[in-house]
Design a protein around this motif. Structure first.
Motif, PDB file in Angstrom:
ATOM      1  N   ALA A 144       0.633  -1.169   0.287  1.00 31.98           N
ATOM      2  CA  ALA A 144      -0.168  -0.241  -0.033  1.00 31.98           C
ATOM      3  C   ALA A 144       1.041   1.522   0.279  1.00 31.98           C
ATOM      4  N   VAL A 145       1.487   1.429   0.531  1.00 33.79           N
ATOM      5  CA  VAL A 145       2.141   2.723   1.148  1.00 33.79           C
ATOM      6  C   VAL A 145       3.735   2.621  -0.322  1.00 33.79           C
ATOM      7  N   GLU A 150       6.943   9.399  -4.643  1.00 30.10           N
ATOM      8  CA  GLU A 150       8.212  10.158  -3.161  1.00 30.10           C
ATOM      9  C   GLU A 150       7.479  10.808  -2.590  1.00 30.10           C
ATOM     10  N   ARG A 151       6.881  12.253  -3.291  1.00 29.62           N
ATOM     11  CA  ARG A 151       5.772  12.781  -2.774  1.00 29.62           C
ATOM     12  C   ARG A 151       5.027  12.670  -2.008  1.00 29.62           C
ATOM     13  N   GLN A 152       3.760  11.888  -2.788  1.00 33.92           N
ATOM     14  CA  GLN A 152       2.384  11.093  -1.891  1.00 33.92           C
ATOM     15  C   GLN A 152       3.515  10.299  -0.983  1.00 33.92           C
ATOM     16  N   ARG A 153       4.139   9.897  -0.868  1.00 37.17           N
ATOM     17  CA  ARG A 153       4.115   9.034   1.007  1.00 37.17           C
ATOM     18  C   ARG A 153       4.886   9.844   1.515  1.00 37.17           C
ATOM     19  N   THR A 154       5.971  10.815   1.669  1.00 37.74           N
ATOM     20  CA  THR A 154       6.773  12.003   2.381  1.00 37.74           C
ATOM     21  C   THR A 154       5.345  12.546   3.145  1.00 37.74           C
ATOM     22  N   SER A 185      -4.386  14.311  -1.215  1.00 36.59           N
ATOM     23  CA  SER A 185      -6.379  13.972  -1.533  1.00 36.59           C
ATOM     24  C   SER A 185      -6.065  12.537  -2.376  1.00 36.59           C
ATOM     25  N   ARG A 186      -4.357  12.865  -3.163  1.00 35.85           N
ATOM     26  CA  ARG A 186      -3.852  11.766  -4.736  1.00 35.85           C
ATOM     27  C   ARG A 186      -3.525  10.515  -3.941  1.00 35.85           C
ATOM     28  N   ALA A 187      -2.873  10.308  -2.828  1.00 33.29           N
ATOM     29  CA  ALA A 187      -2.673   9.019  -2.004  1.00 33.29           C
ATOM     30  C   ALA A 187      -3.530   8.699  -1.105  1.00 33.29           C
ATOM     31  N   ARG A 188      -4.505   9.024  -1.630  1.00 30.19           N
ATOM     32  CA  ARG A 188      -5.939   8.413  -0.561  1.00 30.19           C
ATOM     33  C   ARG A 188      -6.699   7.626  -0.789  1.00 30.19           C
ATOM     34  N   ASP A 209      -0.932   1.291 -10.521  1.00 32.08           N
ATOM     35  CA  ASP A 209       0.089   2.857 -11.326  1.00 32.08           C
ATOM     36  C   ASP A 209      -0.594   4.023 -10.361  1.00 32.08           C
ATOM     37  N   PRO A 210       0.131   4.230  -9.708  1.00 35.06           N
ATOM     38  CA  PRO A 210      -0.422   5.610  -8.623  1.00 35.06           C
ATOM     39  C   PRO A 210      -0.224   6.838  -9.906  1.00 35.06           C
TER      40      PRO A 210
END
Length: 210
Positions: A144-145, A150-154, A185-188, A209-210
């Protein structure tokens, strides 16, 4: 002055600025485990987490005489940590990507894995239909993570794991508050896509595909 009065860690760092070794040791004891856990997720490889955490504190120490309390100490520290992680990824010549997330060797390792799993599930807006334990939970966390950019994860880890505000994440990542909100929002959305097969059928997806 505001941060000096409200943040005891800022006061410690001001003592470090005056070459107080005991104050530096106190900050190291408090934040080193958190940095290692964070670097396991935002660093280019989990096995580099310890080295990257040490590099972050080396930068703190080298910058001590230039330190000015313009933010909470944790925000300033995580700004340095994010830069260290990005530089490490660049030096490896590839997009930052975590290949696995293992429970830390520290005594609270299982708790850290649990927090990460809960973070992924909570941030996605989904709830599991059954309890997730042990290896399966760690695998869900890894999938999931690690596939997030990179930026979404951070942004996600600073928000959910370190409880930083939008403004603090914005400062730590060098982004606008609007950009941080968009990243989260995109990470969720991506986490929901990753976790949906598991929620629906207990299937751990291989990739997204993120």
């Amino acid at each position: 002055m505001r941060y000096q009065q409200s943040d005891p860690d800022v006061r410690l760092m001001l003592r470090v600025r005056d070459d107080d070794a005991a104050a530096f040791e106190e900050l190291l004891r408090k934040y080193h485990p958190r940095l290692v856990r964070l670097m396991r997720t935002i660093g280019p490889r989990p096995d580099l987490a310890e080295d990257l955490a040490q590099e972050t504190f080396m930068r703190v120490f080298r910058a001590r005489h230039r330190y000015e309390p313009g933010a909470k100490f944790s925000t300033w520290l995580f700004t340095i940590a994010a830069n260290v992680a990005r530089n490490a990824a660049r030096s490896m010549g590839r997009r930052q990507e975590v290949s696995e997330v293992d429970a830390p060797a520290a005594p609270d390792g299982s708790q850290a894995v649990g927090v990460l799993a809960a973070t992924a599930l909570e941030a996605s807006g989904l709830m599991p239909t059954r309890l997730v334990e042990g290896v399966e939970r760690a695998e869900i966390v890894r999938q999931a993570v690690s596939v997030l950019g990179e930026r979404q994860r951070t942004a996600l880890m600073l928000s959910r794991f370190e409880n930083l505000s939008y403004a603090e994440i914005s400062e730590a990542m060098g982004l606008s508050t609007k950009a941080v909100k968009s990243l989260l929002s995109r990470a969720r959305v991506n986490l929901r896509e990753i976790l949906q097969p598991y929620i629906d059928a207990g299937v751990i997806p291989n990739e997204v595909d993120p």
